[in-house]
Design an enzyme around this catalytic site. Structure first.
Site, PDB file in Angstrom:
ATOM      1  N   SER A  50     -26.235 -23.253 -16.950  1.00 53.81           N
ATOM      2  CA  SER A  50     -25.595 -23.012 -18.238  1.00 53.81           C
ATOM      3  C   SER A  50     -24.211 -22.392 -18.040  1.00 53.81           C
ATOM      4  O   SER A  50     -23.378 -22.953 -17.326  1.00 53.81           O
ATOM      5  CB  SER A  50     -26.521 -22.140 -19.079  1.00 53.81           C
ATOM      6  OG  SER A  50     -26.147 -22.125 -20.428  1.00 53.81           O
ATOM      7  N   ASP A  55     -29.762 -31.851 -24.065  1.00 57.92           N
ATOM      8  CA  ASP A  55     -29.622 -30.406 -23.882  1.00 57.92           C
ATOM      9  C   ASP A  55     -29.042 -29.796 -25.161  1.00 57.92           C
ATOM     10  O   ASP A  55     -28.016 -30.249 -25.664  1.00 57.92           O
ATOM     11  CB  ASP A  55     -28.688 -30.133 -22.703  1.00 57.92           C
ATOM     12  CG  ASP A  55     -28.690 -28.677 -22.269  1.00 57.92           C
ATOM     13  OD1 ASP A  55     -28.564 -27.799 -23.146  1.00 57.92           O
ATOM     14  OD2 ASP A  55     -28.807 -28.422 -21.059  1.00 57.92           O
ATOM     15  N   HIS A  75     -32.987 -27.243 -22.050  1.00 59.91           N
ATOM     16  CA  HIS A  75     -31.741 -26.722 -21.502  1.00 59.91           C
ATOM     17  C   HIS A  75     -31.858 -26.560 -20.000  1.00 59.91           C
ATOM     18  O   HIS A  75     -32.717 -25.826 -19.507  1.00 59.91           O
ATOM     19  CB  HIS A  75     -31.445 -25.373 -22.162  1.00 59.91           C
ATOM     20  CG  HIS A  75     -30.145 -24.765 -21.769  1.00 59.91           C
ATOM     21  ND1 HIS A  75     -29.002 -25.507 -21.547  1.00 59.91           N
ATOM     22  CD2 HIS A  75     -29.791 -23.465 -21.544  1.00 59.91           C
ATOM     23  CE1 HIS A  75     -28.008 -24.704 -21.223  1.00 59.91           C
ATOM     24  NE2 HIS A  75     -28.466 -23.460 -21.198  1.00 59.91           N
TER      25      HIS A  75
END
Length: 511
Positions: free
Chosen positions: A225, A452, A480
């Site tokens: 991320s 995502d 995610h």
């Protein structure tokens, strides 16, 4: 209240794991880092930091060791004071030759890398990787155990998370703007000297000190991320010291804040539509058993109902639209949470908001005693330094609402207003949107998931194209990030890259 550009690993998945309660390389061959004399070129004035020795001690967690790393508070003035950074590691288990250190970061910004290591990566990463690498984590400056940014008390944060983020009139707009000012003022008062020095560039420079202190010639790294932006920034600053970097759930560094927020809004809509399509196929779907479009309409209607009349939760806080939206978004990070979301929505629609509130609390890392981790404070502090504000004020946010609602009929309005987070920030932004090429770095592996919610797939495609040596690996699925989330295809490809330096072929897709 949602925070702008919160790019993070799944709070729910990490909670289950026990963690929780945005020149040329040497040889250019992607070789693994080697223990030995670390690279110290370009470190004038920083010698004492690069030459420090870590004093490892027991963490109180079996098999893990902890230490404290020192870095300059201000890299432009390295004699002006230090920051103390929390570091942890678990040693390579063997068999096989040790390849060096593998640094991990779970994202956020604001996620605790040490907590992630001790709660998941150090025991949950694939065994062949743990056998060959010491897995290492450092909480970035301003985060968790590393000079944490603090802003509000628990009761103040409770009030902040309940502010109406879909204002219907001038009074509600003024109240929302006032809440952002209160948040920013609290950070200015409580975060002190560290607040102007928690940028991603500074965190990346800290990682280079850690690389050298660990004795590694090159950095090997897995970032999820927001951690992809941190890793890409490192490669941009230190291409000669960059080794095997996995950038999973990639962020696009070329986009301005408003566009990043709008893209993320569209990502949450994509995830919600996948949830809705799944939900209407089961008998207990609280959004009906018709079409996904009908489920979307029911979700929007329920948010409007909560905006007009919150439901009780069995405690002092009621479940209004803001907390309910956060709870739904929390479940978008991992499809394994969809059954929990169905149950929570069913109960909330029956007038019992506790279960959906619990999802929101997991997102904010709120403890049962009413205290919060510093996740949301660090998140804002880093984001607001890395990019100029999305909007200059409420008028610009209001003007942007239609484009956000087009990106997401379910979440758009609230997320447009949430993008005001940095508007009143006391520390001016030091970063700007720009393309990262990292010329001269070895092959860098960028991983993108097609649905995502927090880091849209197009960001992974863009970052892989920007990087001069970027290689894109695609996971056709939900949730995610991709590594360690159940795809043997993804895990095998990443393991081979980390262990052998061999990236997957260009265009490889997994499901």
């Amino acid at each position: 209240m949602m925070s702008s550009r919160l790019l993070r690993t799944s709070a729910l998945a990490l909670a289950v794991a026990g963690l929780l309660a945005s020149g040329c390389s040497a040889g250019g061959d992607g070789a693994a880092p080697r223990a030995g004399a670390p690279s110290l070129s370009g470190t004038a004035g920083l010698e004492r930091y690069y030459a420090q020795k870590l004093s490892w001690r027991d963490c109180g967690v079996p098999e893990f060791q902890c230490a404290t790393l020192r870095a300059p508070l201000d890299y432009a003035k390295p004699g002006g004071g230090d920051v103390k950074l929390a570091v942890s590691r678990v040693r390579a288990t063997g068999p096989g030759k040790r390849l060096g250190s593998l640094l991990v970061n779970p994202g956020g910004p604001g996620g605790s890398a040490v907590g992630y290591l001790q709660g998941y990566a150090g025991i949950g990463y694939p065994a062949p990787v743990r056998a060959r690498y010491d897995i290492v984590a450092v909480d970035p400056r301003g985060v968790a155990r590393s000079e944490p940014v603090e802003c509000l008390t628990g009761p103040q944060m409770d009030a902040y998370t309940q502010v109406d983020t879909t204002p219907d009139d001038a009074g509600e707009t003024s109240a929302l703007a006032a809440s952002f000012r209160t948040f920013a003022d609290g950070c200015a008062k409580r975060a002190g000297k560290v607040l102007p020095h928690v940028s991603t560039v500074e965190a990346a420079r800290d990682m280079d000190i850690l690389r050298a202190v660990l004795g590694d010639e090159r950095l090997t790294y897995v970032g999820a991320s927001y951690g992809t932006f941190l890793g890409a920034t490192y490669a941009e600053l230190f291409p000669k010291r960059t080794g095997r970097l996995v950038l999973d759930g990639a962020m696009d560094p070329s986009l301005p804040a408003a566009e990043l927020n709008r893209d993320q809004t569209a990502g949450f809509e994509t995830a919600f539509q996948a949830f809705a399509a799944d939900c209407v196929e089961v008998a207990d779907c609280p959004l009906g058993t018709g079409s996904p479009q009908a489920a979307t309409a029911r979700m929007r209607a329920f948010f409007r109902e909560l905006d007009a009349k919150p439901v009780p939760t069995g405690e002092g806080r009621e479940l209004g639209e803001a907390l309910a939206t956060t709870g739904v978004i929390a479940a978008m990070y991992d499809e394994a949470a969809w059954p929990q979301l169905r149950e929570a929505l069913t109960r909330a629609m029956d007038g019992e908001g506790a279960a959906l509130l619990a999802l929101a609390d997991s997102y904010y890392e709120r403890e049962a005693d009413g205290t919060y981790s510093n996740l949301m404070y660090a998140n804002a502090a880093v984001n607001c330094l890395d990019l100029p504000p999305a909007f200059a004020g409420p008028a610009e946010a209001q003007k942007a609402v239609p484009s956000f609602e087009k990106a997401s009929p379910v979440f758009g309005r609230g997320l447009a207003w949430a993008a005001l987070t940095c508007t009143y920030w006391p520390a001016p932004a030091t970063g700007r949107p720009h393309r990262i090429t990292a010329e001269g770095a070895p092959p860098l592996l960028v991983v993108g998931t097609t649905r995502d919610p927090a880091t849209p797939y197009k960001w992974a495609r863009s970052l892989a194209a920007q990087l001069s040596s970027g290689v894109l690996l695609t996971y056709d699925g939900d949730g995610h990030t991709a590594y360690g989330r159940g795809s043997d295809c993804i895990d095998t490809a990443i393991n081979a890259y980390l262990l052998e330096g061999t990236p997957p072929p260009a265009g490889k897709r997994c499901s």
